[in-house]
Design a protein around this motif. Sequence first.
Motif, PDB file in Angstrom:
ATOM      1  N   PRO A 178      10.971  -0.146  19.450  1.00 16.71           N
ATOM      2  CA  PRO A 178      11.639   0.631  20.512  1.00 16.71           C
ATOM      3  C   PRO A 178      12.834   1.430  19.996  1.00 16.71           C
ATOM      4  N   GLU A 179      13.438   1.010  18.889  1.00 19.84           N
ATOM      5  CA  GLU A 179      14.618   1.728  18.348  1.00 19.84           C
ATOM      6  C   GLU A 179      14.260   3.170  17.957  1.00 19.84           C
ATOM      7  N   GLY A 180      12.973   3.445  17.729  1.00 19.05           N
ATOM      8  CA  GLY A 180      12.558   4.796  17.341  1.00 19.05           C
ATOM      9  C   GLY A 180      12.693   5.817  18.449  1.00 19.05           C
ATOM     10  N   GLY A 181      12.875   5.355  19.688  1.00 17.67           N
ATOM     11  CA  GLY A 181      13.030   6.280  20.803  1.00 17.67           C
ATOM     12  C   GLY A 181      11.690   6.800  21.308  1.00 17.67           C
ATOM     13  N   CYS A 182      11.766   7.678  22.297  1.00 21.58           N
ATOM     14  CA  CYS A 182      10.548   8.131  22.974  1.00 21.58           C
ATOM     15  C   CYS A 182      10.537   9.627  23.208  1.00 21.58           C
ATOM     16  N   VAL A 183       9.343  10.162  23.223  1.00 21.27           N
ATOM     17  CA  VAL A 183       9.100  11.481  23.803  1.00 21.27           C
ATOM     18  C   VAL A 183       8.496  11.224  25.182  1.00 21.27           C
ATOM     19  N   GLN A 184       9.034  11.913  26.192  1.00 23.09           N
ATOM     20  CA  GLN A 184       8.505  11.763  27.552  1.00 23.09           C
ATOM     21  C   GLN A 184       7.676  13.008  27.868  1.00 23.09           C
ATOM     22  N   LEU A 185       6.401  12.793  28.125  1.00 26.68           N
ATOM     23  CA  LEU A 185       5.528  13.902  28.505  1.00 26.68           C
ATOM     24  C   LEU A 185       5.564  14.027  30.029  1.00 26.68           C
ATOM     25  N   LEU A 186       5.798  15.251  30.512  1.00 22.14           N
ATOM     26  CA  LEU A 186       6.001  15.488  31.949  1.00 22.14           C
ATOM     27  C   LEU A 186       4.994  16.514  32.445  1.00 22.14           C
ATOM     28  N   ALA A 187       4.142  16.099  33.374  1.00 23.19           N
ATOM     29  CA  ALA A 187       3.174  17.033  33.963  1.00 23.19           C
ATOM     30  C   ALA A 187       3.480  17.186  35.453  1.00 23.19           C
ATOM     31  N   PRO A 188       3.274  18.382  36.014  1.00 19.40           N
ATOM     32  CA  PRO A 188       3.617  18.597  37.423  1.00 19.40           C
ATOM     33  C   PRO A 188       2.641  17.895  38.367  1.00 19.40           C
ATOM     34  N   LEU A 189       3.202  17.321  39.452  1.00 15.98           N
ATOM     35  CA  LEU A 189       2.342  16.734  40.500  1.00 15.98           C
ATOM     36  C   LEU A 189       2.002  17.780  41.553  1.00 15.98           C
ATOM     37  N   THR A 190       2.905  18.739  41.742  1.00 13.86           N
ATOM     38  CA  THR A 190       2.706  19.776  42.762  1.00 13.86           C
ATOM     39  C   THR A 190       3.129  21.128  42.195  1.00 13.86           C
ATOM     40  N   PRO A 191       2.652  22.213  42.803  1.00 16.88           N
ATOM     41  CA  PRO A 191       3.056  23.543  42.311  1.00 16.88           C
ATOM     42  C   PRO A 191       4.537  23.834  42.526  1.00 16.88           C
ATOM     43  N   GLU A 192       5.202  23.060  43.416  1.00 12.17           N
ATOM     44  CA  GLU A 192       6.624  23.316  43.696  1.00 12.17           C
ATOM     45  C   GLU A 192       7.548  22.533  42.768  1.00 12.17           C
ATOM     46  N   SER A 193       6.996  21.646  41.929  1.00 14.22           N
ATOM     47  CA  SER A 193       7.863  20.745  41.168  1.00 14.22           C
ATOM     48  C   SER A 193       8.629  21.502  40.086  1.00 14.22           C
ATOM     49  N   ALA A 194       9.733  20.881  39.649  1.00 10.36           N
ATOM     50  CA  ALA A 194      10.575  21.476  38.594  1.00 10.36           C
ATOM     51  C   ALA A 194       9.744  21.746  37.338  1.00 10.36           C
ATOM     52  N   ILE A 195       8.803  20.864  37.053  1.00 11.75           N
ATOM     53  CA  ILE A 195       7.992  21.041  35.837  1.00 11.75           C
ATOM     54  C   ILE A 195       7.015  22.216  35.999  1.00 11.75           C
ATOM     55  N   ALA A 196       6.441  22.368  37.202  1.00 13.06           N
ATOM     56  CA  ALA A 196       5.550  23.521  37.429  1.00 13.06           C
ATOM     57  C   ALA A 196       6.328  24.820  37.246  1.00 13.06           C
ATOM     58  N   LYS A 197       7.531  24.844  37.789  1.00  5.18           N
ATOM     59  CA  LYS A 197       8.376  26.041  37.675  1.00  5.18           C
ATOM     60  C   LYS A 197       8.707  26.331  36.208  1.00  5.18           C
ATOM     61  N   PHE A 198       9.030  25.261  35.469  1.00 10.08           N
ATOM     62  CA  PHE A 198       9.367  25.411  34.047  1.00 10.08           C
ATOM     63  C   PHE A 198       8.162  25.959  33.282  1.00 10.08           C
ATOM     64  N   LEU A 199       6.974  25.396  33.557  1.00  5.97           N
ATOM     65  CA  LEU A 199       5.759  25.842  32.849  1.00  5.97           C
ATOM     66  C   LEU A 199       5.472  27.311  33.157  1.00  5.97           C
ATOM     67  N   ASP A 200       5.655  27.692  34.433  1.00  5.88           N
ATOM     68  CA  ASP A 200       5.409  29.090  34.816  1.00  5.88           C
ATOM     69  C   ASP A 200       6.346  30.025  34.069  1.00  5.88           C
ATOM     70  N   ARG A 201       7.613  29.598  33.950  1.00  2.00           N
ATOM     71  CA  ARG A 201       8.631  30.481  33.367  1.00  2.00           C
ATOM     72  C   ARG A 201       8.588  30.483  31.837  1.00  2.00           C
ATOM     73  N   SER A 202       8.461  29.268  31.253  1.00  2.00           N
ATOM     74  CA  SER A 202       8.648  29.149  29.795  1.00  2.00           C
ATOM     75  C   SER A 202       7.413  28.687  29.043  1.00  2.00           C
ATOM     76  N   GLY A 203       6.409  28.193  29.761  1.00  2.00           N
ATOM     77  CA  GLY A 203       5.258  27.596  29.080  1.00  2.00           C
ATOM     78  C   GLY A 203       5.603  26.186  28.626  1.00  2.00           C
ATOM     79  N   PRO A 204       4.649  25.474  28.000  1.00  2.00           N
ATOM     80  CA  PRO A 204       4.910  24.106  27.578  1.00  2.00           C
ATOM     81  C   PRO A 204       5.989  24.051  26.502  1.00  2.00           C
ATOM     82  N   GLY A 205       6.769  22.954  26.502  1.00  2.00           N
ATOM     83  CA  GLY A 205       7.823  22.802  25.494  1.00  2.00           C
ATOM     84  C   GLY A 205       8.909  21.873  25.972  1.00  2.00           C
ATOM     85  N   VAL A 206       9.986  21.790  25.185  1.00  2.00           N
ATOM     86  CA  VAL A 206      11.086  20.855  25.510  1.00  2.00           C
ATOM     87  C   VAL A 206      11.774  21.305  26.803  1.00  2.00           C
TER      88      VAL A 206
END
Length: 155
Positions: free
Chosen positions: A70-98
């Motif tokens: 666990p000391e190595g830390g984590c990458v959190q993968l985030l996929a949108p549940l709805t078209p209104e979610s913050a992640i959907a908006k981010f993907l629309d604007r910037s595409g996949p990424g940090v």
Amino acid sequence: MGPDAAAQHADDSITTDVGLLRIDHVGVAVADLDAAIEFYARVFGMTCVHIEENPEQGVREAMMRVGPTPEGGCVQLLAPLTPESAIAKFLDRSGPGVQQVAYTVRDVEVAAAALRERGMRLLYDAPRRGTAGSRINFVHPKDAGGVLVELVEPA
Ligand code: MC0
């Protein structure tokens, strides 16, 4: 006193420690969670240690552990549940990424107050529920050099 020390001492009224403990995770926006889990496991050898839906945040997410402990830390993968979610908006604007950098804090309310004292805008007045029952808040990316900063107080 060098310029860094001078800046640190510029406002002596700021005394509260933010209480950062470590990097909690780096959040990556993805369109397809299952495909991203498979990619991070196959290419980087990461292990999926947790999957959760968080309707309030509008995400389905997976924690990918980096390295054998666990000391190595984590990458959190985030996929949108709805078209209104913050992640959907981010993907629309910037595409996949940090999308965010998250820090573990001792106490999320103390950290939020300390950051407000330093002029940062926190997104929530009170902490909300994050991964695995954690309590979270965010600093607006426009106040943090273009990085969405998440504060995480583990359960
Ligand atoms: C927006 N901007 C970002 C950004 N999102 N910059 C860097 N990183 C991001 N992630 C920039 C835009 O490019 C734009 O810049 C400006 O901010 C727009 O500001 P806004 O109008 O306030 O923007 P919105 O409507 O896109 O909202 C952004 C905001 C939102 C950060 C407020 O995404 C939000 O509420 N995020 C917090 C919740 C969240 O991200 N949930 C998903 C993860 P210009 O220059 O064009 O003006 S859930 C999670 O992480 C949980 C499960 C957990 O870990 O426990």
